[in-house]
Design a protein around this motif. Structure first.
Motif, PDB file in Angstrom:
ATOM      1  N   PRO A 170       0.840  -1.205   0.000  1.00  0.00           N
ATOM      2  CA  PRO A 170       0.000   0.000   0.000  1.00  0.00           C
ATOM      3  C   PRO A 170       0.874   1.253   0.000  1.00  0.00           C
ATOM      4  CG  PRO A 170      -0.006  -1.027   2.170  1.00  0.00           C
ATOM      5  CD  PRO A 170       0.709  -1.975   1.256  1.00  0.00           C
ATOM      6  N   LEU A 171       0.488   2.240  -0.802  1.00  0.00           N
ATOM      7  CA  LEU A 171       1.231   3.487  -0.877  1.00  0.00           C
ATOM      8  C   LEU A 171       0.666   4.477   0.126  1.00  0.00           C
ATOM      9  CD1 LEU A 171       1.498   3.969  -4.758  1.00  0.00           C
ATOM     10  CD2 LEU A 171       2.863   2.511  -3.245  1.00  0.00           C
ATOM     11  N   ALA A 172       1.541   5.151   0.829  1.00  0.00           N
ATOM     12  CA  ALA A 172       1.102   6.188   1.755  1.00  0.00           C
ATOM     13  C   ALA A 172       0.448   7.315   0.959  1.00  0.00           C
ATOM     14  CB  ALA A 172       2.286   6.717   2.551  1.00  0.00           C
ATOM     15  N   GLN A 173      -0.738   7.728   1.354  1.00  0.00           N
ATOM     16  CA  GLN A 173      -1.423   8.800   0.637  1.00  0.00           C
ATOM     17  C   GLN A 173      -0.672  10.116   0.792  1.00  0.00           C
ATOM     18  OE1 GLN A 173      -4.084   8.454  -1.443  1.00  0.00           O
ATOM     19  NE2 GLN A 173      -3.627   6.280  -1.075  1.00  0.00           N
ATOM     20  N   ASP A 174      -0.187  10.371   1.964  1.00  0.00           N
ATOM     21  CA  ASP A 174       0.613  11.552   2.228  1.00  0.00           C
ATOM     22  C   ASP A 174       1.636  11.163   3.279  1.00  0.00           C
ATOM     23  OD1 ASP A 174       1.752  13.960   2.713  1.00  0.00           O
ATOM     24  OD2 ASP A 174      -0.056  14.986   3.366  1.00  0.00           O
ATOM     25  N   ALA A 175       2.878  11.002   2.841  1.00  0.00           N
ATOM     26  CA  ALA A 175       3.901  10.489   3.757  1.00  0.00           C
ATOM     27  C   ALA A 175       3.994  11.349   5.013  1.00  0.00           C
ATOM     28  CB  ALA A 175       5.257  10.445   3.053  1.00  0.00           C
ATOM     29  N   ASN A 176       3.995  12.667   4.845  1.00  0.00           N
ATOM     30  CA  ASN A 176       3.932  13.567   5.999  1.00  0.00           C
ATOM     31  C   ASN A 176       4.946  13.184   7.062  1.00  0.00           C
ATOM     32  OD1 ASN A 176       2.761  15.911   6.755  1.00  0.00           O
ATOM     33  ND2 ASN A 176       1.055  14.989   7.849  1.00  0.00           N
ATOM     34  N   LEU A 177       6.124  12.794   6.636  1.00  0.00           N
ATOM     35  CA  LEU A 177       7.138  12.324   7.575  1.00  0.00           C
ATOM     36  C   LEU A 177       7.730  13.480   8.368  1.00  0.00           C
ATOM     37  CD1 LEU A 177       9.074   9.752   5.378  1.00  0.00           C
ATOM     38  CD2 LEU A 177       7.388   9.280   7.146  1.00  0.00           C
ATOM     39  N   GLN A 178       8.129  13.177   9.581  1.00  0.00           N
ATOM     40  CA  GLN A 178       8.794  14.139  10.432  1.00  0.00           C
ATOM     41  C   GLN A 178      10.123  13.571  10.899  1.00  0.00           C
ATOM     42  OE1 GLN A 178       6.222  16.288  13.344  1.00  0.00           O
ATOM     43  NE2 GLN A 178       4.699  14.748  12.802  1.00  0.00           N
ATOM     44  N   VAL A 179      11.051  14.459  11.145  1.00  0.00           N
ATOM     45  CA  VAL A 179      12.342  14.023  11.658  1.00  0.00           C
ATOM     46  C   VAL A 179      12.125  13.274  12.969  1.00  0.00           C
ATOM     47  CG1 VAL A 179      14.561  14.801  12.563  1.00  0.00           C
ATOM     48  CG2 VAL A 179      13.575  15.911  10.546  1.00  0.00           C
ATOM     49  N   GLY A 180      12.691  12.094  13.061  1.00  0.00           N
ATOM     50  CA  GLY A 180      12.536  11.258  14.246  1.00  0.00           C
ATOM     51  C   GLY A 180      11.551  10.121  14.073  1.00  0.00           C
TER      52      GLY A 180
END
Length: 475
Positions: A170-180
């Motif tokens: 499954p692909l992340a719709q919005d990765a929206n990653l944060q440091v950590g």
């Protein structure tokens, strides 16, 4: 036709992959004593408990059971002819029958992103120049892969395989990653087979990796090794957030990991994949401007408080920038809310957008900030639309990674020339690099088209062909 380009990266090793999973053992050694008192025997290592305070210990195993079937090993083979005379052109022409065919093989990784269509995402550099590509699934099956298309400037490639019981991630719709944030990588390091490792996000939006094209990388502290290129970077929900692409080590990829790894965000990879699946290639838009980084001298001349941004030095006629009212001397400091610190960051922003993307620029003009709305539009690449004397030729900008190696490099690549066409009869050939023309100065395709807007009576192109410089008169 796709221009075959070898991307040189002196310090950027193109081999992405997993996070090194290292079991940590604490070894306790008792110091030597005189005459120890009698004590009860203590085991040197105790088994980890299954639970702490009634709660089971966390494990990635359940998530990985759903992820690992989607990650594949990619085997690329390229046939090359080797002469006993090396690269000597005279003897190679005299004794072609002595040439021998040799098979070069390389290993990488890939991710199944559509089980119904059999689509597999990987890196362009994994399959670049390959004559045959096969994929080994997690269950041991090996199947041939069909090349759909690739984009050298983002290092994304799309393949198709035909097999039953495929599992797509499954692909992340919005990765929206944060440091950590914790992430997990799965790949094929050194051909060992599927390897799972873990780490955290060290940074997002990285765009200063040497020798790579358009960039918006996720940076991780992954242990990156050759063979991991094209592997999956997933979040703890088992969703694909990135395609592992490169590692950085000043001593080269074989020197080992120093905790600097980079992955293509899934949003960017998805956009490229959709274009490749539809047309087999990627088109990019342009604003139609030349810019220069604002340094202290330019800032003083323009009356700016801070030396930051990209000052417009040229606006091409008929371009989106011209239609939007951009002017020479305007300083672009943001694009769609993204900070623009220099000319390079503005160029990188343009290269990462989908075609016809709406763009809002924050521009410093006459001491105030104005917002300019425009769009990124594609330039026609056929020679006839530039000048009738170029009919039959197709043009393209230089690959971004090649341009980044030399910031002063500029020119236009001849991507294809139809045999017997007007351009062909004048001597233009596929693979030629147009460095200059008597029509005016240019650094890219937009500038080349603009320089020919007045249709000069005589047209002479200075080209580079296999390292040799020549002038070609277009008739």
């Amino acid at each position: 036709m796709r221009a075959k380009t070898t991307l040189l990266a002196l310090t950027c090793a193109a081999a992405f992959g997993g996070f090194a999973a290292t079991a940590i053992r604490d070894v306790v050694q008792q110091p030597a004593g005189a005459t120890p008192a009698t004590v009860a025997a203590v085991p040197t290592m105790a088994a980890l408990p299954a639970a702490v305070d009634g709660a089971p210990l966390p494990s990635l195993a359940p998530m990985l059971k759903t992820v690992t079937p989607s990650v594949v090993s990619v085997h690329a083979k390229q046939r090359v002819r080797v002469s006993p005379f090396g690269n000597d052109p005279f003897f190679r022409r005299m004794f072609p029958e002595l040439d021998q065919e040799r098979m070069n093989e390389s290993l990488g990784s890939g991710v199944i992103v559509d089980a119904q269509q059999g689509y597999v995402l990987t890196n362009h550099h994994v399959i670049e120049g390959a004559d045959d590509v096969s994929v080994t699934l997690s269950d041991g099956r090996t199947v041939e892969a069909e090349f759909i298309g690739s984009d050298v400037d983002t290092d994304v490639a799309l393949m198709r395989i035909k097999a039953d019981n495929l599992t797509a991630i499954p692909l992340a719709q919005d990765a929206n990653l944060q440091v950590g944030d914790f992430v997990v990588a799965v790949g094929n390091p050194f051909g060992f087979g599927q390897t799972v490792t873990s780490g955290i996000i060290s940074a997002v939006g990285r765009s200063n990796v040497p020798g790579v094209g358009f960039q918006n990388f996720i940076q991780t502290d992954a242990s990156i090794n050759p063979g991991n290129s094209g592997g999956a970077l997933v979040n703890l929900r088992g969703q694909l957030v990135g395609i592992n692409t490169a590692s950085f080590n000043t001593r080269g990829s074989m020197a080992g990991n120093i905790g600097l790894g980079f992955a293509i965000p899934i949003g960017l990879a998805r956009n490229v994949m959709m274009q490749l699946a539809t047309t087999g290639s990627v088109q990019r838009g342009t604003l139609g401007i030349d810019t220069q980084t604002v340094d202290a001298r330019i800032a003083q001349g323009l009356g700016l408080d801070t030396p930051r941004g990209a000052v417009i030095t040229r606006v091409y006629g008929g371009s989106p920038a011209a239609r939007a009212g951009l002017r020479t001397g305007d300083v672009v400091v943001a694009a769609n809310g993204e900070r623009i610190d220099n000319s390079e960051s503005l160029r990188n922003f343009q290269g990462l957008q989908a075609l016809d993307t709406p763009v809002t620029l924050d521009v410093l003009r006459d001491g105030r900030t104005v917002k300019i709305d425009t769009r990124l539009t594609a330039l026609p690449r056929d020679g006839a639309s530039v000048d009738a004397r170029l009919a039959g030729a197709m043009f393209a900008d230089l690959p971004e990674a090649l341009r980044r190696q030399n910031q002063r490099a500029g020119g236009v690549l001849v991507e294809a020339v139809d045999a017997g066409s007007r351009a062909f009869q004048s001597g233009l050939r596929e693979g030629d690099l147009i460095l200059a023309a008597n029509s005016g100065q240019f650094r890219d395709l937009a500038g080349f088209r603009d320089s020919l807007a007045d249709r000069p009576s005589d047209l002479v192109l200075r080209i580079s062909r296999r390292g040799r410089i020549a002038d070609v008169i277009m008739r």
